[in-house]
Design a protein around this motif. Structure first.
Motif, PDB file in Angstrom:
ATOM      1  N   LEU A 129      -5.793  -1.814   7.762  1.00  0.00           N
ATOM      2  CA  LEU A 129      -6.108  -2.198   6.397  1.00  0.00           C
ATOM      3  C   LEU A 129      -6.666  -3.617   6.354  1.00  0.00           C
TER       4      LEU A 129
ATOM      5  N   ILE B  30      -8.329   3.382   1.085  1.00  0.00           N
ATOM      6  CA  ILE B  30      -8.860   3.311   2.446  1.00  0.00           C
ATOM      7  C   ILE B  30      -8.118   4.337   3.281  1.00  0.00           C
TER       8      ILE B  30
ATOM      9  N   VAL C 295      -4.563   3.505   9.756  1.00  0.00           N
ATOM     10  CA  VAL C 295      -5.829   2.815   9.582  1.00  0.00           C
ATOM     11  C   VAL C 295      -5.526   1.324   9.522  1.00  0.00           C
TER      12      VAL C 295
ATOM     13  N   ASN D  15      -4.114   0.779  -2.449  1.00  0.00           N
ATOM     14  CA  ASN D  15      -3.526  -0.537  -2.702  1.00  0.00           C
ATOM     15  C   ASN D  15      -2.747  -0.500  -4.013  1.00  0.00           C
TER      16      ASN D  15
ATOM     17  N   TRP E 142       0.854  -1.182   0.000  1.00  0.00           N
ATOM     18  CA  TRP E 142       0.000   0.000   0.000  1.00  0.00           C
ATOM     19  C   TRP E 142       0.892   1.234   0.000  1.00  0.00           C
TER      20      TRP E 142
ATOM     21  N   ALA F  42      -8.235  -6.688  -0.505  1.00  0.00           N
ATOM     22  CA  ALA F  42      -8.754  -5.479  -1.142  1.00  0.00           C
ATOM     23  C   ALA F  42      -8.266  -5.452  -2.583  1.00  0.00           C
TER      24      ALA F  42
ATOM     25  N   ALA G 166      -7.772   0.130  -4.557  1.00  0.00           N
ATOM     26  CA  ALA G 166      -8.703   0.494  -3.479  1.00  0.00           C
ATOM     27  C   ALA G 166      -8.078   1.570  -2.598  1.00  0.00           C
TER      28      ALA G 166
END
Length: 414
Positions: free
Chosen positions: A329, A339, A327, A344, A317, A333, A337
């Motif tokens: 993860l 988040i 966060v 990602n 990521w 995913a 993506a």
């Protein structure tokens, strides 16, 4: 003496023939058909009759009636699949069909059939015309795309029938001033999607064509392409960016060892603390904003190769912001993506041992493979990032601790 009926006699004769064939097989490698004479009957056999042809992509089935004779051994088909290559296939007397395949295109081809006796005597030739449908390698070729990528080109194509094909990349060689084979990619996957790298960022003529198992080749797509610039990022600028969701460090193998250049297996690397569970992850800054092209990882070698805490399935990521917020993860995913502050960059699986041995029973060749490092490509569509996070989903040892020796990052600094 007990009388032997005609059926028993026939069975006895068949067993004698079988025993004779088995004896020959024990003395000589079996190539699929025994071409040694097993009969003294030199009579020329009759040709096959009632010919029917069923065409398919790149080949045909020829069905027939065999002559009414116990002296038939097989049916031989001889044919040319292109201007240079001749083939022959055989079908034993137990079947009524011979398969001819490997034709270069969809047009009429002549196939010569012979009935061959057990004394290796051929019948007169019988010519049959087949009209194979478009071979699969030609069906794949129109789907090929060749585009620029970091340090090279990106190749995509569709192979919905999952046929064994070769995707051959050619490139202009500056020393020979000729198009030379640069990469050969063989696959039976339905989707062909990969990159070939290692070229400087200067315009070069590239080409790609498709080949099959029979030596047929498609026409070539030729393009002038300038590979995107790629360089190894400066590891002296990497920094620890530890966040609450990152794994505890185990055995003193702290994060800076991940970019100290030591991959021998005797030095420290990055190691999470066993027993702290998932996620198994780390986060660090790369010192610049860069579009990442690939990340080379060096797993722990020697007796740890394809074992213990070496990552098997993992994701990278990245974050584009100056101070990305933490966060948790997800373990799964899609690529791209987003988040929180994280995107990602790719989901990966470390390759199986090249030796084909089971993990835990690997050899020196496998250890050498691990020591060389493995590149994991990042899509050219990924955004430029300032921070990277490695999220290990599972390890070769299936435990709750992960370890790596080294990470090398390539890309285009902004």
């Amino acid at each position: 003496m007990k009388k032997i009926n005609k059926y028993s006699a026939k069975a006895l004769f068949s067993l004698q023939i079988l025993a004779f064939v088995c004896l020959l097989s024990a003395c000589k490698k079996n190539e699929g058909y025994n071409t040694q004479p097993v009969s003294t009957d030199k009579t020329k056999p009759d040709v096959v009759t009632n010919i029917k042809v069923t065409n398919y992509n790149g080949g045909a089935f020829i069905t027939y009636n065999l002559p009414n004779s116990d002296n038939i051994l097989y049916v031989l088909a001889q044919y040319k699949i292109n201007d240079k290559t001749s083939r022959e296939t055989k079908s034993s007397y137990y079947t009524d069909t011979v398969k001819v395949e490997g034709f270069a295109t969809n047009k009429p081809y002549e196939v010569t059939l012979y009935t061959v006796s057990r004394a290796n005597v051929k019948s007169d030739p019988l010519t049959v015309t087949v009209n194979p449908d478009v071979p699969y390698y030609k069906l794949i070729k129109p789907t090929v795309s060749l585009t620029t990528d970091f340090g090279g080109v990106h190749i995509q194509a569709l192979n919905p029938n999952k046929k064994e094909v070769g995707v051959i990349l050619i490139a202009m060689d500056n020393s020979t001033q000729a198009l030379e084979v640069s990469d050969q990619h063989y696959t039976n996957q339905d989707t062909i999607d990969y990159s070939v790298r290692g070229f400087p960022s200067e315009q070069r003529k590239f080409g790609v064509y498709i080949t099959d198992n029979y030596g047929n080749i498609s026409d070539t797509t030729l393009l002038d392409i300038t590979p995107l610039f790629e360089t190894q990022l400066d590891k002296t600028k990497f920094t620890v960016y530890r966040k609450p969701s990152d794994s505890e460090i185990g055995y003193g193998w702290d994060l800076p060892y991940l970019w100290d250049g030591k991959i021998d297996g005797y030095s420290n690397g990055w190691h999470t603390n066993p027993g702290t569970g998932k996620p198994m992850q780390c986060t660090f800054g790369i010192g610049v904003t860069a579009q990442i092209s690939r990340i080379k990882i060096f797993e722990r070698p020697l007796e740890y190769a394809f074992f213990h805490g070496n990552p098997k399935n993992f994701s990278w990521w990245g974050s584009t912001v100056d101070s990305p917020q933490d966060v948790v993860l997800p373990q799964s995913a899609p690529v791209g993506a987003v988040i929180g502050d994280w995107v990602n960059l790719g989901n990966y699986r470390y390759p199986n041992p090249p030796s084909g041995l089971q993990p835990g029973f690997t050899n020196q060749a496998d250890e050498k493979f691990v020591l060389a490092g493995v590149d994991f490509l990042v899509p050219a569509t990924a955004p430029a990032v300032k921070y990277l996070r490695l999220l290990v989903h599972d390890t070769w040892g299936k435990g709750d601790a992960a370890h790596l020796m080294e990470v090398t990052v390539y890309g285009k600094p902004q």
